[in-house]
Design an enzyme around this catalytic site. Structure first.
Site, PDB file in Angstrom:
ATOM      1  N   GLU A  29       0.686  -1.088  -0.108  1.00 25.89           N
ATOM      2  CA  GLU A  29      -0.128   0.075   0.238  1.00 25.89           C
ATOM      3  C   GLU A  29       0.942   1.310   0.082  1.00 25.89           C
ATOM      4  OE1 GLU A  29      -2.980   2.088   3.421  1.00 25.89           O
ATOM      5  OE2 GLU A  29      -1.764   0.332   3.671  1.00 25.89           O
TER       6      GLU A  29
ATOM      7  N   ASP B 166      13.934  -3.359  14.003  1.00 20.42           N
ATOM      8  CA  ASP B 166      15.022  -2.366  13.388  1.00 20.42           C
ATOM      9  C   ASP B 166      14.180  -1.029  13.511  1.00 20.42           C
ATOM     10  OD1 ASP B 166      17.048  -1.717  11.791  1.00 20.42           O
ATOM     11  OD2 ASP B 166      16.232  -2.415   9.956  1.00 20.42           O
TER      12      ASP B 166
END
Length: 282
Positions: free
Chosen positions: A87, A190
């Site tokens: 998206e 991360d």
């Protein structure tokens, strides 16, 4: 050149892949925005020689974060061996309580816990293979599957000296006495500022995860490695989910893992930072 399978997917879905918009910022993959005549758009990541299951792992991580929390991540439309179609989330300015929202959302992710450290499968942190073998003891997991696994790779590549490797081995034997007992929390894995996006309504979106279950303080430490997080983020997180006493003193220890990863990925410019951490803890 886009992978043929990706070209076919874009063509079949009606997206214009021949007039794509290149997006800067990807350390490992090329990033594009492809638009549809209806006005919709998709965000495309591709890499000709991607590691095995690279984009599948990213797809799984995004879906996992979205399913178990109220945190927004990009929807996954398609993936293959060399590409990922997401998206497209148009960026905007932060809402006034953006950082407070992010702090509370991360706390909600960390409240999702498991008995074992690790994950159902291995994945990647950047381009580095991340071993997630389920392990009962957090210190054993962090030692074997985070510090030692990368330190040995770096040594084999000539990026660490034997003394550095021995210092890391010594540090691993001390983890139980340095890190307090913590549950295995779901981590983004991360969480630097580049992986926090702002959506069209000004609210937080998390991207590029390297999910696994580990010490929650590891995600917090990563936010401090390169900076960019407002103090309101930490205040809101701690209000929702208090951290163990002395957590700030353990930040550099946790960040030894991403520093070793950056040493492997980007070279010896990160070696002084690795040695600085070892001088304190090893």
């Amino acid at each position: 050149m886009l992978p043929l399978e990706l070209q076919e997917w874009l063509f079949n879905e009606g997206y214009d892949w021949q007039n794509e918009e290149t997006v800067a910022g990807g350390d490992s993959s090329a990033n594009l925005i492809c638009r549809h005549p209806s006005g919709d758009a998709v965000f495309v990541k591709y890499m000709a020689l991607a590691p095995v299951n690279f984009f599948e792992c990213e797809s799984e991580g995004l879906a996992y974060l979205s399913q178990i929390s109220n945190v927004r991540t990009p929807k996954v439309y398609a993936y293959g061996a060399s590409y990922l179609v997401l998206e497209y989330i148009r960026p905007n300015q932060h809402v006034p309580d953006f950082w407070e929202q992010l702090g509370r959302q991360l706390a909600s992710i960390h409240n999702f816990t498991r008995q074992h450290f690790g994950f159902v499968n291995d994945n990647y942190c950047g381009l580095t293979h991340q071993v997630n073998t389920p392990t009962e003891n957090g210190s054993a997991f962090f030692a074997e599957h985070r510090l030692l696994s990368l330190a040995e790779k770096a040594f084999d590549k000539g990026l660490l000296a034997i003394g550095d490797l021995q210092a890391i081995e010594s540090l691993c034997l001390q983890l139980d006495s340095i890190v307090p007992d913590q549950q295995a929390s779901l981590l983004h894995g991360d969480l630097w500022s580049g992986n926090v996006h702002v959506c069209d309504t000004g609210r937080p979106v998390l991207i590029d995860p390297a999910v696994y279950f580990g010490w929650a303080e590891i995600d917090i430490a990563m936010t401090r490695l390169f900076g960019g997080f407002d103090t309101r983020f930490y205040d809101a997180y701690i209000e929702a989910r208090p951290l163990e006493q002395g957590w700030e003193g353990r930040i550099d220890l946790y960040n030894l893992y991403p520093l070793l990863n950056h040493l492997l990925l980007f070279g010896q410019s990160y070696l002084p930072k690795v040695r600085q951490v070892l001088s304190v803890f090893a």
